[in-house]
Design a protein around this motif. Structure first.
Motif, PDB file in Angstrom:
ATOM      1  N   UNK A  53       0.828  -1.210   0.000  1.00  0.00           N
ATOM      2  CA  UNK A  53       0.000   0.000   0.000  1.00  0.00           C
ATOM      3  C   UNK A  53       0.857   1.253   0.000  1.00  0.00           C
ATOM      4  N   UNK A  54       1.820   1.288   0.912  1.00  0.00           N
ATOM      5  CA  UNK A  54       2.694   2.462   0.989  1.00  0.00           C
ATOM      6  C   UNK A  54       3.651   2.491  -0.204  1.00  0.00           C
ATOM      7  N   UNK A  82      -9.150   9.523  -8.778  1.00  0.00           N
ATOM      8  CA  UNK A  82      -9.872   9.322  -7.499  1.00  0.00           C
ATOM      9  C   UNK A  82      -8.947   8.834  -6.388  1.00  0.00           C
ATOM     10  N   UNK A  86      -7.160  10.423  -1.887  1.00  0.00           N
ATOM     11  CA  UNK A  86      -6.871   9.791  -0.595  1.00  0.00           C
ATOM     12  C   UNK A  86      -5.384   9.826  -0.264  1.00  0.00           C
ATOM     13  N   UNK A  87      -4.556  10.193  -1.235  1.00  0.00           N
ATOM     14  CA  UNK A  87      -3.113  10.231  -0.998  1.00  0.00           C
ATOM     15  C   UNK A  87      -2.611  11.627  -0.639  1.00  0.00           C
ATOM     16  N   UNK A  89      -2.234  13.539   1.861  1.00  0.00           N
ATOM     17  CA  UNK A  89      -1.267  13.835   2.924  1.00  0.00           C
ATOM     18  C   UNK A  89       0.171  13.416   2.603  1.00  0.00           C
ATOM     19  N   UNK A  90       0.388  12.537   1.637  1.00  0.00           N
ATOM     20  CA  UNK A  90       1.757  12.064   1.392  1.00  0.00           C
ATOM     21  C   UNK A  90       2.375  12.659   0.139  1.00  0.00           C
ATOM     22  N   UNK A  95       8.973   8.725   0.756  1.00  0.00           N
ATOM     23  CA  UNK A  95       8.862   7.984   2.003  1.00  0.00           C
ATOM     24  C   UNK A  95       9.668   6.695   1.992  1.00  0.00           C
ATOM     25  N   UNK A 291      -6.685  -4.431   3.136  1.00  0.00           N
ATOM     26  CA  UNK A 291      -7.525  -3.705   2.183  1.00  0.00           C
ATOM     27  C   UNK A 291      -7.248  -4.221   0.782  1.00  0.00           C
TER      28      UNK A 291
ATOM     29  N   UNK B 273       0.447  16.713  10.572  1.00  0.00           N
ATOM     30  CA  UNK B 273       0.962  15.417  11.034  1.00  0.00           C
ATOM     31  C   UNK B 273       1.592  14.664   9.870  1.00  0.00           C
ATOM     32  N   UNK B 275       2.309  11.709   7.260  1.00  0.00           N
ATOM     33  CA  UNK B 275       1.367  10.751   6.673  1.00  0.00           C
ATOM     34  C   UNK B 275       1.535   9.368   7.284  1.00  0.00           C
ATOM     35  N   UNK B 277      -0.321   5.592   6.557  1.00  0.00           N
ATOM     36  CA  UNK B 277      -1.392   4.945   5.805  1.00  0.00           C
ATOM     37  C   UNK B 277      -2.283   4.107   6.717  1.00  0.00           C
ATOM     38  N   UNK B 301     -13.642   3.754   3.602  1.00  0.00           N
ATOM     39  CA  UNK B 301     -12.579   3.828   4.601  1.00  0.00           C
ATOM     40  C   UNK B 301     -11.525   4.871   4.297  1.00  0.00           C
ATOM     41  N   UNK B 302     -11.671   6.030   4.910  1.00  0.00           N
ATOM     42  CA  UNK B 302     -10.555   6.984   4.934  1.00  0.00           C
ATOM     43  C   UNK B 302     -10.271   7.324   6.391  1.00  0.00           C
ATOM     44  N   UNK B 305      -7.307   2.543  10.749  1.00  0.00           N
ATOM     45  CA  UNK B 305      -7.602   1.201  11.265  1.00  0.00           C
ATOM     46  C   UNK B 305      -8.134   1.206  12.696  1.00  0.00           C
TER      47      UNK B 305
END
Lengths: 378, 378
Positions: A53-54, A82, A86-87, A89-90, A95, A291, B273, B275, B277, B301-302, B305
């Motif tokens: 995921x990361x 889309x 959701x990404x 913040x990064x 990273x 997920x 903050x 990131x 995931x 889901x955003x 967990x």
């Protein structure tokens, strides 16, 4: 720190503002351990589903393109619009990646716990294990037994403690058995071995006939294949046989969690019981720890009011556990490192090879039976 | 049992195999209390949202048709095919209805707890309160204070203890504030009064401007209207102000639970903050206690967990509570029966009137501000 070089190579994952994933092998300063930390020379680190995921940021890796130079390779891949939202913040931060690995502790802070690990070969959880060196907390290190090699301990943290954590959670929350989805995964096979050894009833849910066969060959007693037309009836029958009312779900999208809860309710309620519009009073729980399916979770409620769905992660589980419980779980991993908790790798690759388009596309598939091991020192 | 007639009238709800809801007023034997039970002559019983599911079986009441005779009225309404599947367990059984009510204990079993209630006017939870007489457990009876009438105590059980149970659950599970949906309901107004009195931060979610106004007139500090285009931003702001991480949701379908969890996560995570995931480690919880929206629950889901969604009901909550806790909650209801816990009824109807098509269609709407009280002795 005498024999530790001042700089090191580390894999980095960057999402650019214009919707591109950019993986690179960067040369960065080798970090120095704080008083309560150790520095591990990473010799092996697995590519787990939980890393992807990361690492891949849900990019379209089928359109990946190689770039950079031989010394500083780069690979890029587009990210759908889309997904980009959701990404947010990064975006713009390159990273480090890698949840676990194994290697030799080459430097340690002044705390006794850190000093005690100096020179030991450890399995550990980090957050930046896809690099030549990585910092770790002694709490998150597992000293390997004499003679064990880094390859044996590379996957000794996340999957073994996650599988043991599932069984532990079942006992703490008073359930009599477990359901596991994506059950033919490396983690799933480990969980199956634990449950067989401990006599814990386990319902394995898989998505393909060959996965069902693989688990049955390993002694699994209850396997339900969601690609079969009889899946829902099979699941109810397995739940009636096992009395399992707790599921761990790696899929986390679509209707699977809902199907499990509805099947649990059907297994619990006798056909002769008087109708209650509130359902049974048996608590049914699904914990979602992955997920694999990015769609929304869809719950079709025919399972009454005694139910819960929630997130589950290893780190908070460990934080909730007592010192004695942790010591017991860790000791079991060490004792059974090359049996119950053995992982098998089909491919061993260097950091640079992880950025080759064909290799990237293979480990991104997460195919059953294929597992990649990074060797950062190569 | 001298002054108790051998038979009584009782409202019954039947689902026929051919997809019809059939409500009737049946003449049945008056039940006799067991050793640990009392028999209540029911003088008042509210029509709560929680009664309508069993009573109306999701039938299309806009197509209701009257039938039967003046003495034995009947009303029928069609039930859609997909709904019928979920009703399978109750087909063919004429079920009594009514979760709570109030009246006079006219007979009691031999146990001291039952005998102590003889002659008292009590509010109580039953399961068949839409009838002239109803059995109850002394545990589920609340003796009303001197001078209180049955009408005052008719709604003294379900809504007051549910509202108190929400605040109690918040404290037990370590949350700092509450979110409530369908917050302009009778229950919601009660919860608002409790939270204002106790200094508990409460975010009220409503669906229409007039509901927001009604709550603000009653002193509510945080009201978010989901019909406003600014709803999501309003919700995040209210959550930032209240630090509420626990929601009670009466809607239970569509995306509302997901919106609440996502807003909680946004309120918790600082924009600066780093990131992660896996999201924040602040646990965010939604308990679903109703089903105003019959669609599936859709979770996008955003929210990391650290989350849970689950069912919540009054009866299991009471079963989990200690004797001292229960006594404290019950005493508060008695002390504040005509203030904090007062219910107001717009219509008082007999059992036969409950079967009149126009009346049925009105209470089935569950309109804010309208509340019906059944008077079975009429």
């Amino acid at each position: 720190m005498n024999d530790v070089p001042a700089t090191m190579r580390q894999l980095r994952s960057l999402v650019t503002p214009d919707g591109e994933l950019r993986l690179s092998v960067a040369t960065v300063d080798t970090p120095r351990p704080g008083p309560r930390e150790v520095l591990v020379r990473v010799e092996a680190a697995p590519v787990n589903p939980s890393d992807l995921g990361l690492l891949l940021a849900m990019a379209d890796v089928s359109a990946a393109v190689a770039g950079g130079s031989v010394d500083e390779p780069i690979v890029t891949a587009p990210i759908a619009e889309p997904v980009m939202r959701s990404l947010a913040p990064r975006i713009g931060t390159a990273m480090p990646v890698g949840n676990e690995g194994a290697g030799v502790v080459v430097a340690a802070g002044e705390s006794p716990e850190a000093q005690a690990l100096l020179g030991r070969t450890v399995g550990f959880a980090g957050g930046a294990t896809y690099g030549e060196f990585c910092l770790a907390s002694p709490r998150m290190c597992l000293p390997l037994p004499e003679g064990a090699e880094s390859v044996d301990g590379a996957s000794s943290f996340v999957n073994p403690l996650t599988a043991l954590g599932m069984v532990e959670t079942m006992r703490r929350e008073g359930h009599a058995g477990l359901v596991h989805t994506a059950a033919a995964s490396n983690l799933g096979q480990m969980l199956n071995r634990i449950c067989l050894a401990d006599g814990v009833p386990l319902v394995n849910i898989v998505r393909r006939p060959e996965q069902a066969e693989l688990l049955r060959e390993q002694g699994a007693l209850h396997v339900c294949d969601s690609s079969e037309p009889t899946f829902e009836a099979d699941l109810v029958a397995a739940l009636e046989a096992t009395h399992a009312t707790l599921a761990f779900d790696a899929v986390g999208g679509g209707q699977l969690a809902s199907q499990i809860l509805n099947a649990m309710e059907r297994a619990v309620v006798s056909p002769d019981a008087p109708y209650s519009r509130y359902g049974s009073d048996v608590h049914k729980q699904v914990y979602i720890y992955g997920a694999l399916d990015p769609r929304p979770i869809e719950l079709r409620r025919r399972f009454g009011f005694a139910w819960g769905v929630g997130g589950w992660l290893l780190t908070p589980f460990l934080a909730r556990s007592s010192g004695e419980d942790l010591a017991r779980l860790r000791q079991r991993v060490v004792d059974e490192l090359t049996t119950t908790f053995a992982s098998h790798y089909t491919d061993q690759i260097s950091l640079a090879e992880a950025l080759e388009v064909g290799t990237l596309q293979r480990y991104a598939r997460q195919a059953t039976g294929e597992k990649f091991l990074l060797r950062p020192q190569r």
